[in-house]
Design an enzyme around this catalytic site. Structure first.
Site, PDB file in Angstrom:
ATOM      1  CE  LYS A  68      -4.474   9.531   5.782  1.00 32.13           C
ATOM      2  NZ  LYS A  68      -4.010   8.221   5.232  1.00 32.13           N
TER       3      LYS A  68
ATOM      4  CE  LYS B 128      -3.553   2.734   0.524  1.00 32.59           C
ATOM      5  NZ  LYS B 128      -4.334   2.824   1.731  1.00 32.59           N
TER       6      LYS B 128
END
Length: 914
Positions: free
Chosen positions: A105, A37
């Site tokens: 983020k 990811k």
């Protein structure tokens, strides 16, 4: 993507399969799915940021964004993120399907993992910075495609594009179509069709805004030093640190210049440089709390890095309301009328696209209509139909308020052409622009020099002379360096040579040797010219260093710039090696003048004093330079009439101090006479100087026309150099000039004084010819002596009895002096030319002292000194040096004796002569 133990998959596998269209099981245990990811988010973030960057670049280059998108999605450069996110950008639809903050983020996590693994993630870091900028810019909760807004803001463009705007752009859409009605036209005829000028003077209004500090500070980024050609009392910076710029802002000036010299660079390098300077200007202005407007001052004949430099500034300061294009420059004959830019050629106006400047090897163009020129140079990014202009009718009928209204109505991101045919036109525009700025409008300007002085309300200042500046004019020689190749410069150089065929020395730098020769030939060329210039300047001789006039070109623009750079660096190296402080330095050509100021003179700051001629600025170099305070004349390559350089050189020539006149006036005040000694070679010159020094006496070095024909300029140069370095007053005089052209040539060669000897003519002819030559000599501040009454001798074929009948008639002398206005008169008292007869001349020495008492101030001495020289040659000596030394001593003895007889000995003992 999932990773974990077998037990975990047994328990949760069905749930994962239900949630996923495709389930990827990652081996390696728990945590490896998260690693995948992280990699996925790195790629996603970088792809989104690069998609925004790519679309902004394409838009800036003038490509229709939708057509660009359609092309890329069918090419190998496409990606899933490009296909998915770019439509959001094209539609300006930033509904947050995935917000900017998410990638702030996620990419933060990516970078943290990189640090933990000690892997440098340069692309991820750059993309993260773009998302941070977008978030801080107010787009944090918009769709992540909004990262493109950072590029749009910095570059002053928009990627958003409606479907109807997506026509295919062909080359014909941005090819210059020169209207057939733009032709060479009579200047008087075209100007005569324009309406009367605006009746009020807007300069006071502009000055009021400047004095109250309401107007923004004008920061002029000058692509070569010639942009200061219309201002005075303005600072020029040749370095651009934040601190040095801040220092200027804190002085609260109306304007200051930063010399970029970017025209000498390639387009890419110029953009990088200008972007860096703009960033420093912005930072310095923030620290100094000052608002500013940037002007990119460029060539009035449309050469330079347009639009690249404006794009570079826009990327720093953001999108402005409009770009202002104003190349009007009347000092150089540049006018913009009905949107067409003209270049004056005598009494004609030539469309700029038809001039030699449009054929420039690097910056050439075709269009004369400025709207079409903008379209041509931006390759269709701006359509000529969409470009605005302020007409002369608006300026002359509407005034500043109407200008302000038109500027305020412009859509953001516009381009606006300014027409102008007079300096008042540009002042009216400037006043209106200031009003618009006070209402919050922001402009980025690409202009010629006249706009700058008009925008800050500077009034005309007459051209400066050495006298205005307090420059001593009889010092070292002046240095003229010519690097410009434009035909106008070549004509000016030819005119200079024609006007000063002998008094100026010419040194030519071979461009082929510099551009393509070996390192050894380059060094030899530079060394030879620098050493010669040093010697000439020290001798007080004005010296021209010029590049050979045959243009050397390369195979492309890059090659041409490289050749220019090599030639410029050679000129810099030559001037760096010259140790003598020139009386002044004139640099001809923009690149030449910039490089000499910054690299050869080491100037980081200068003050613009004014102009030497309209359009030709004079700087005073700063205290940090090699020659603090030296007048530096910056002469643009494309400015001035054919005689312009000659006019400046004439006004700055070493002529204000008449040394011969001063010597004779001192003699009159001291009631003594001065000896004038004929010289033929270096020994004779040294004998006169040595005797004068030892006796503390003034003296005059005389050259007879026959000696001048033999020794030529070298003999004159030796006399001038010796006179300059002597510590007693010494003048250099042409003795008994009978040929009018020879006398005029002698004036050009730098003689302090001349003698016009037309005594062989009838009185009236003598008077008329002497009067005519005297006018020419006095125009150059050269002292004039004439002769009345014939001094004869055996070389004239006359007997002694005949010369005694030709003594000067006092009554004729009175008329002669009144009519000719000569400065001194040679009279015949019984002396002769040449060798005296065996029974001697009937020279009345008993009258000599009486003559001095009654005003005779100069006595010529030749035969006795020459005889002393010849006599020593008959005596056997060991070698040539002994012969020369003995001859010099013999001449010196005769000269010293005469100085005592004339009463001049001791008059300048222990006194330094300046």
């Amino acid at each position: 993507m999932a990773a974990g133990s077998a037990e975990a998959f047994r328990r949760a596998g069905q749930v994962l399969e239900a949630m996923s269209e495709t389930l990827y099981v990652i081996d390696g245990g728990a945590g490896k799915g998260s690693a995948v990811k992280v990699v996925n988010q790195l790629l996603a973030g970088v792809h989104i940021a690069s998609a925004g960057e790519a679309m902004a670049l394409g838009a800036r280059m003038g490509v229709n964004p939708r057509l660009l998108y359609q092309s890329i999605i069918n090419s190998s450069g496409s990606s899933w993120m490009f296909v998915n996110r770019v439509p959001h950008m094209l539609d300006a639809d930033y509904t947050p399907l995935s917000a900017v903050n998410i990638f702030v983020k996620d990419l933060g996590i990516v970078l943290a993992q990189g640090r933990n693994c000690r892997v440098h993630l340069h692309l991820a870091a750059t993309a993260h910075q773009q998302f941070l900028s977008a978030a801080s810019g107010g787009f944090a909760f918009e769709d992540d495609a909004a990262v493109v807004k950072i590029y749009e803001k910095l570059a002053g463009i928009s990627v958003a594009c409606e479907e109807k705007d997506s026509q295919i752009i062909t080359p014909a859409a941005f090819t210059s179509h020169e209207p057939s009605n733009i032709k060479i036209i009579s200047k008087q005829e075209l100007l005569g069709t324009l309406p009367p000028q605006w009746p009020e003077d807007p300069v006071d209004q502009i000055r009021s805004s400047e004095d109250s500090k309401q107007a923004r500070v004008l920061v002029v980024l000058d692509d070569d030093p010639t942009g200061t050609q219309t201002v005075h009392g303005i600072t020029v910076l040749t370095e651009w640190t934040v601190e040095s710029i801040k220092e200027e802002f804190l002085k609260q000036p109306s304007c200051f210049f930063i010399l970029t010299n970017s025209r000498a660079l390639s387009s890419d390098k110029a953009s990088v440089l200008v972007r860096s300077i703009a960033s420093n200007v912005k930072a310095a202005a923030t620290l100094a709390e000052r608002s500013f407007t940037i002007v990119l001052r460029g060539d009035s004949t449309l050469r330079g890095h347009f639009p690249e430099e404006l794009d570079a500034v826009a990327s720093v300061i953001g999108e402005t309301d409009a770009w202002i294009i104003c190349p009007f420059f009347p000092q150089g004959g540049r006018y913009t009328i009905h949107d067409v830019h003209y270049v004056a050629d005598e009494d004609k106006l030539v469309p700029a696209g038809e001039t030699e400047f449009a054929k420039d090897a690097v910056f050439g163009y075709k269009a004369s209509n400025l709207k079409q020129w903008v379209e041509e140079k931006t390759k269709g990014r701006f359509n000529s139909k969409d470009i605005a202009s302020i007409s002369i009718d608006t300026l002359r009928n509407g005034g500043p308020e109407t200008v302000c209204k038109e500027l305020c109505r412009l859509p953001k991101g516009s381009v606006c052409i300014v027409n102008a045919a007079s300096e008042k036109d540009i002042s009216v525009f400037s006043a209106g622009m200031i009003q618009a700025e006070l209402k919050g409008r922001r402009f980025l300007c690409r202009t010629a020099a006249t706009f700058v002085s008009a925008r800050i309300g500077l009034k005309y200042k007459a051209p400066l002379t050495p006298t205005n500046l307090g420059v001593p004019t009889c010092k070292n020689g002046g240095l003229i360096v010519v690097g410009s190749y434009v035909p106008k410069t070549t004509k000016q150089v030819e005119a200079l040579r024609a006007q000063f065929p002998n008094s100026i020395h010419w040194l030519e730098l071979s461009v082929p040797n510099i551009a393509s020769g070996s390192i050894i030939s380059r060094e030899s060329e530079i060394n030879h010219i620098s050493r010669a210039a040093d010697a000439l300047l020290a001798a007080g001789i004005d010296t021209v260093i010029m590049t050979s006039r045959t243009l050397v070109t390369g195979k492309d623009d890059s090659d041409n710039l490289e050749i220019n750079s090599k030639v410029s660096s050679a000129l810099v190296e030559i001037v760096k090696r010259i140790q003598v402080y020139p009386r002044y330095l004139l640099a001809k050509g923009g690149i030449t003048s910039s490089d000499l100021a910054t690299k050869a003179m080491k100037a980081s700051k200068a003050e613009v004093l004014g102009q030497a001629l309209p359009g030709v600025p004079i700087w005073r170099l700063g205290a940090e330079s090699r020659h603090p305070g030296m007048p530096y004349i910056v002469f643009p390559g494309n400015v001035g009439s054919s005689s312009a350089i000659a006019e400046i050189v004439a006004s700055w020539s070493c002529k204000s101090l008449q040394i011969a006149k001063n010597i004779l006036l001192e003699a009159a005040n001291g009631h003594y006479a001065v000896g004038a000694f004929n010289v033929y070679n270096l020994e004779g010159i040294s004998s006169v100087i040595s005797a004068a020094k030892d006796e503390g006496s003034p003296a005059i070095l005389q050259i007879h026309p026959t000696a001048l024909r033999h020794g030529k300029g070298a003999l004159v140069a030796a006399c001038i150099s010796a006179a300059k370095t002597a510590n007693v007053p010494i003048a250099v005089h042409l003795d008994h000039g009978t040929d009018e052209q020879e006398i005029l040539d002698a004036i050009d060669m730098g003689f302090d004084s001349i003698m016009i000897d037309c005594s062989h003519l009838p009185f009236k002819e003598n008077l008329e010819r002497t009067k005519r030559i005297t006018i020419a000599a006095h125009s150059r501040n050269v002292f004039v002596e004439a002769e009345l009454g014939r001094l004869s001798g055996t070389e004239d074929g006359l007997t002694v009895e005949e010369y005694e009948e030709k003594l000067t008639d006092p009554i004729q002398a009175d008329e002669f002096l009144r009519e000719t206005k000569v400065d001194a008169l040679a009279v015949c008292i019984g002396n002769v030319h040449g060798i005296y007869p065996k029974d001697g001349p009937k020279l009345k020495f008993d009258l000599l002292q009486e003559c001095i008492k009654h005003g005779v101030r100069k006595f010529n001495v030749n035969t006795e000194v020459r005889s002393a020289y010849v006599t020593t040659l008959r005596e056997p000596k060991k070698d040539l040096l002994d012969i020369m030394s003995c001859a010099q001593d013999a001449m010196k003895t005769v000269i010293a004796e005469k100085l005592k007889v004339f009463g001049s000995s001791g008059k300048f003992l222990n006194q330094a002569h300046v």
